[in-house]
Motif scaffolding. Structure first.
Motif, PDB file in Angstrom:
ATOM      1  N   GLY A  38       0.836  -1.199   0.000  1.00 39.85           N
ATOM      2  CA  GLY A  38       0.000   0.000   0.000  1.00 39.85           C
ATOM      3  C   GLY A  38       0.868   1.244   0.000  1.00 39.85           C
ATOM      4  O   GLY A  38       1.800   1.365  -0.793  1.00 39.85           O
ATOM      5  N   GLY A  58      -3.351  -1.473   1.612  1.00 39.33           N
ATOM      6  CA  GLY A  58      -4.503  -1.634   0.726  1.00 39.33           C
ATOM      7  C   GLY A  58      -4.905  -0.368  -0.004  1.00 39.33           C
ATOM      8  O   GLY A  58      -5.789  -0.411  -0.872  1.00 39.33           O
ATOM      9  N   TYR A  91      -3.118   2.998  -2.062  1.00 39.77           N
ATOM     10  CA  TYR A  91      -1.831   3.268  -2.688  1.00 39.77           C
ATOM     11  C   TYR A  91      -1.577   4.766  -2.904  1.00 39.77           C
ATOM     12  O   TYR A  91      -2.524   5.556  -2.947  1.00 39.77           O
ATOM     13  CB  TYR A  91      -1.755   2.517  -4.022  1.00 39.77           C
ATOM     14  N   THR A  99      -5.316  -0.046  -7.361  1.00 38.84           N
ATOM     15  CA  THR A  99      -6.466  -0.426  -6.529  1.00 38.84           C
ATOM     16  C   THR A  99      -6.266  -1.841  -6.011  1.00 38.84           C
ATOM     17  O   THR A  99      -5.923  -2.743  -6.785  1.00 38.84           O
ATOM     18  CB  THR A  99      -7.782  -0.362  -7.333  1.00 38.84           C
ATOM     19  N   GLN A 100      -6.445  -2.022  -4.730  1.00 35.26           N
ATOM     20  CA  GLN A 100      -6.366  -3.350  -4.139  1.00 35.26           C
ATOM     21  C   GLN A 100      -7.619  -4.124  -4.506  1.00 35.26           C
ATOM     22  O   GLN A 100      -8.735  -3.735  -4.165  1.00 35.26           O
ATOM     23  CB  GLN A 100      -6.246  -3.246  -2.611  1.00 35.26           C
ATOM     24  N   SER A 119      -9.704  -6.833  -3.567  1.00 32.41           N
ATOM     25  CA  SER A 119      -9.906  -7.679  -2.388  1.00 32.41           C
ATOM     26  C   SER A 119     -11.296  -8.268  -2.323  1.00 32.41           C
ATOM     27  O   SER A 119     -11.664  -8.885  -1.319  1.00 32.41           O
ATOM     28  CB  SER A 119      -9.630  -6.863  -1.117  1.00 32.41           C
ATOM     29  N   PRO A 136     -10.009  -3.961   2.001  1.00 31.41           N
ATOM     30  CA  PRO A 136      -8.689  -3.839   1.370  1.00 31.41           C
ATOM     31  C   PRO A 136      -7.542  -3.846   2.367  1.00 31.41           C
ATOM     32  O   PRO A 136      -6.495  -4.436   2.109  1.00 31.41           O
ATOM     33  CB  PRO A 136      -8.782  -2.512   0.612  1.00 31.41           C
ATOM     34  N   ASP A 169      -6.912  -7.405   3.498  1.00 42.23           N
ATOM     35  CA  ASP A 169      -6.303  -8.225   2.454  1.00 42.23           C
ATOM     36  C   ASP A 169      -4.847  -7.836   2.230  1.00 42.23           C
ATOM     37  O   ASP A 169      -4.006  -8.684   1.899  1.00 42.23           O
ATOM     38  CB  ASP A 169      -7.087  -8.059   1.146  1.00 42.23           C
ATOM     39  N   ALA A 170      -4.521  -6.561   2.399  1.00 42.29           N
ATOM     40  CA  ALA A 170      -3.161  -6.089   2.165  1.00 42.29           C
ATOM     41  C   ALA A 170      -2.222  -6.425   3.314  1.00 42.29           C
ATOM     42  O   ALA A 170      -1.004  -6.292   3.178  1.00 42.29           O
ATOM     43  CB  ALA A 170      -3.164  -4.577   1.936  1.00 42.29           C
ATOM     44  N   TRP A 207      -0.377 -10.310  -4.305  1.00 42.54           N
ATOM     45  CA  TRP A 207      -1.515  -9.402  -4.155  1.00 42.54           C
ATOM     46  C   TRP A 207      -2.053  -9.070  -5.541  1.00 42.54           C
ATOM     47  O   TRP A 207      -1.289  -8.746  -6.459  1.00 42.54           O
ATOM     48  CB  TRP A 207      -1.097  -8.120  -3.461  1.00 42.54           C
ATOM     49  N   ILE A 232      -3.843  -6.528  -7.941  1.00 40.06           N
ATOM     50  CA  ILE A 232      -4.145  -5.094  -8.058  1.00 40.06           C
ATOM     51  C   ILE A 232      -4.763  -4.828  -9.433  1.00 40.06           C
ATOM     52  O   ILE A 232      -4.573  -5.595 -10.371  1.00 40.06           O
ATOM     53  CB  ILE A 232      -2.896  -4.216  -7.850  1.00 40.06           C
ATOM     54  N   TYR A 286       3.846   1.938  -5.563  1.00 40.41           N
ATOM     55  CA  TYR A 286       3.361   1.103  -4.461  1.00 40.41           C
ATOM     56  C   TYR A 286       4.511   0.823  -3.504  1.00 40.41           C
ATOM     57  O   TYR A 286       5.676   0.791  -3.901  1.00 40.41           O
ATOM     58  CB  TYR A 286       2.740  -0.203  -4.973  1.00 40.41           C
TER      59      TYR A 286
END
Length: 432
Positions: free
Chosen positions: A79, A87, A89, A107-108, A110, A115, A118-119, A136, A138, A165
């Motif tokens: 992130g 999650g 950025y 964009t995450q 998830s 987000p 998940d991150a 991950w 994205i 990122y």
């Protein structure tokens, strides 16, 4: 865990997020090694739109322990490190003048998950000299607010959108000290053409040329399809996709060393709308890539957790087979893969497969065979007294749940009531 039960008893647990100063990489022997490509595909005709462009990619990262001792309680994030927002950025503005000026960021992806959650990945312990990999998913923009492509009008690299990122990780050293490593990377949205000669085929397709199958038998005879029940916490191994990469040309000089990258990238998901990352997590990849050398001979890559290849030798063509291993995270889910490839073409140019968007394999997550129960003792008490919570979890399925060997253990999380504090050292576990 396999057909077992376990109980964790704790006297309350408090979790906090501590703001960190800018960290280094490596730090305290903890090394972050991104294993990703430099460029993201944006179809050259995306403004029309004449074709369908991928808009998602997996970012793979190795977390390595270079010490001669184990590090524990490793937690990894992706992130914005400076803002401490897993999650979410860093935001960039295009450098194009006019009404299309827009704020952009990665964009995450998830799915139904948060987000930030998940991150944040709980890895646990990394043994000395070993690495664990996290992936991950994205997504990225194709157009600005005025409907203009985010890449430059020409195929060249001028004015292409660059997105940032951060990856960071915390690890506990022997004695209790915590080290934090962090690294910043970029990806560039590139103007790329579709190449109709470059195709993707499922491994079970009868149109896979026999020479490919012979190469598989020659270089990867231990390869096999292994099935699992696909329930929560187990695994689904995709049989694999053949990537007909064609000739891998010079491409860009992304790292600025004055040597073209000669690179290729193979991805399982290009359309995030057909894939729910809260249902299925990519946990491992295995690949065989055969490069046909000039004037003759072959170079064969047999690798794990490597989707990006660079400095490929001069060639007359290349083919690749990739197996993707996913872990189901939620029961009764469905998602469809949309694989694609990105391959260096001419100078300052890359291409992707013309058959992108063809139906891919559908993943199905079975009914969860995990169960969890929570009890408290006593039910009623007075201020100043202790409260004991017991969390019991069981797995009635035939396959183990969780993959601690790759940094994905079964994790039990709980929150504590307002007005309570954790009794230090009181948490114990009893695995049966």
């Amino acid at each position: 865990m396999q057909k077992t039960g376990a109980t964790t008893v704790l006297w309350l647990l408090l979790l906090g997020f501590v703001s960190l100063a800018r960290a280094q990489n490596p730090a305290g022997g903890l090394l972050i090694d991104p294993i990703v490509g430099y460029n993201l595909v944006v179809d050259s005709n995306i403004e029309t739109p004449a074709g369908r462009s991928p808009t998602a990619a997996y970012l793979g990262v190795k977390f390595c322990n270079t010490n001669d001792y184990a590090v524990s309680n490793v937690v990894a994030y992706i992130g914005d490190f400076d803002a401490q927002t897993p999650g979410y950025y860093p935001v960039t503005m295009t450098n194009k003048p006019g009404p299309g000026l827009s704020p952009f960021s990665l964009t995450q992806e998830s799915g139904a998950a948060d987000p930030e959650n998940d991150a944040r990945r709980v890895i646990g312990t990394i043994p000395p000299g070993e690495c664990l990999v996290e992936y991950w998913l994205i997504s990225y923009p194709l157009l600005d607010s005025a409907g203009n492509a985010v890449h430059a009008p020409s195929v060249g690299p001028e004015d292409d959108l660059v997105l940032y990122y951060d990856i960071w990780a915390e690890a506990e050293m022997p004695g209790g000290a915590v080290s934090t490593a962090a690294v910043t990377r970029t990806v560039t949205c590139r103007n790329e053409i579709t190449a109709m000669a470059n195709k993707i085929m499922p491994n079970n397709a009868n149109k896979v040329p026999q020479e490919y199958l012979d190469l598989l038998e020659q270089y990867w005879p231990e390869w096999t399809n292994t099935s699992y029940d696909g329930t929560v916490g187990t695994k689904i191994i995709v049989e694999g996709y053949w990537y007909d990469l064609g000739n891998i040309g010079v491409g860009f000089d992304n790292n600025g060393d004055l040597v073209p990258d000669h690179n290729a990238w193979m991805q399982p998901v290009g359309d995030p709308g057909s894939f729910d990352a809260s249902c299925f997590r990519l946990v491992k990849t295995r690949a065989m890539v055969v490069v046909k050398l000039i004037p003759d001979g072959e170079k064969v890559y047999i690798v794990e957790d490597q989707l990006y290849f660079e400095h490929v030798p001069e060639n007359s063509g290349a083919i690749g087979l990739v197996l993707y291993e996913f872990m189901p995270l939620r029961p009764n889910c469905y998602s469809t893969l949309t694989p694609y490839q990105e391959v260096a073409s001419g100078f300052d140019n890359e291409k992707f497969n013309g058959d992108y968007g063809a139906p891919g394999q559908t993943l199905t997550g079975g009914t969860s065979l995990l169960a969890i129960a929570k009890s408290v003792d006593p039910l009623v008490t007075r201020p100043g007294s202790n409260i004991a919570y017991a969390v019991t979890y069981t797995n009635s399925g035939p396959d183990a749940s969780g993959r601690p060997d790759i940094g994905l253990p079964l994790v039990v999380q709980d929150s504590i009531p307002t007005g309570t504090v954790y009794v230090a050292g009181s948490a114990v576990s009893d695995n049966v």
